[in-house]
Write an enzyme that holds these catalytic residues in place. Structure first.
Site, PDB file in Angstrom:
ATOM      1  N   TYR A  56     -19.263  -9.747  -1.340  1.00 14.34           N
ATOM      2  CA  TYR A  56     -20.345 -10.672  -1.665  1.00 14.34           C
ATOM      3  C   TYR A  56     -19.762 -11.808  -2.489  1.00 14.34           C
ATOM      4  O   TYR A  56     -19.872 -11.849  -3.693  1.00 14.34           O
ATOM      5  CB  TYR A  56     -21.449  -9.984  -2.448  1.00 14.34           C
ATOM      6  CG  TYR A  56     -22.073  -8.774  -1.805  1.00 14.34           C
ATOM      7  CD1 TYR A  56     -21.881  -8.468  -0.467  1.00 14.34           C
ATOM      8  CD2 TYR A  56     -22.852  -7.910  -2.545  1.00 14.34           C
ATOM      9  CE1 TYR A  56     -22.456  -7.349   0.110  1.00 14.34           C
ATOM     10  CE2 TYR A  56     -23.447  -6.795  -1.985  1.00 14.34           C
ATOM     11  CZ  TYR A  56     -23.242  -6.519  -0.655  1.00 14.34           C
ATOM     12  OH  TYR A  56     -23.821  -5.412  -0.099  1.00 14.34           O
ATOM     13  N   GLY A  57     -19.105 -12.725  -1.852  1.00 11.19           N
ATOM     14  CA  GLY A  57     -18.521 -13.865  -2.535  1.00 11.19           C
ATOM     15  C   GLY A  57     -17.088 -13.639  -2.963  1.00 11.19           C
ATOM     16  O   GLY A  57     -16.567 -14.359  -3.802  1.00 11.19           O
TER      17      GLY A  57
END
Length: 107
Positions: A56-57
């Site tokens: 996530y990122g």
């Protein structure tokens, strides 16, 4: 009350309803400020399990949660799934790379 709790490893109790952090925006700007507020509010409302992942990122999600929740209170547990990194280029693109030798490398 016992039916609303889940025990991780037999002794770490968390509420069955957790908070999935995948959609938090970590880029600078109003989206990030809103994400910080949402994470803080979730804990204020009693969330004890926050789920994230390196994907996530590529680490930005964990950094956002660290910023939002510092100083760290007793109670909330931050978990991650898929404890590996994925290669993003070449013939192995998209395949998990969970070997210890990969360490902190982003491939």
């Amino acid at each position: 009350m016992a039916s609303t709790m889940f025990r991780i490893g037999g002794d770490l109790g968390v509420w069955r309803l957790g908070f999935g952090a995948m959609r938090l925006q970590s880029e600078p700007g109003t989206g990030r400020e809103g994400s910080l507020a949402v994470a803080r509010r979730a804990v204020e409302l009693g969330v004890t399990l926050i789920d994230t992942a390196h994907m996530y990122g590529w680490g930005a999600n964990e950094e956002l949660l660290a910023e939002a929740l510092y100083p760290y209170a007793d109670g909330p547990v931050i978990t991650t799934k898929v404890g590996c990194r994925h290669r993003r280029r070449g013939p192995a693109a998209g395949r998990p790379q969970a070997r210890p030798a990969r360490g902190g490398e982003q491939g």
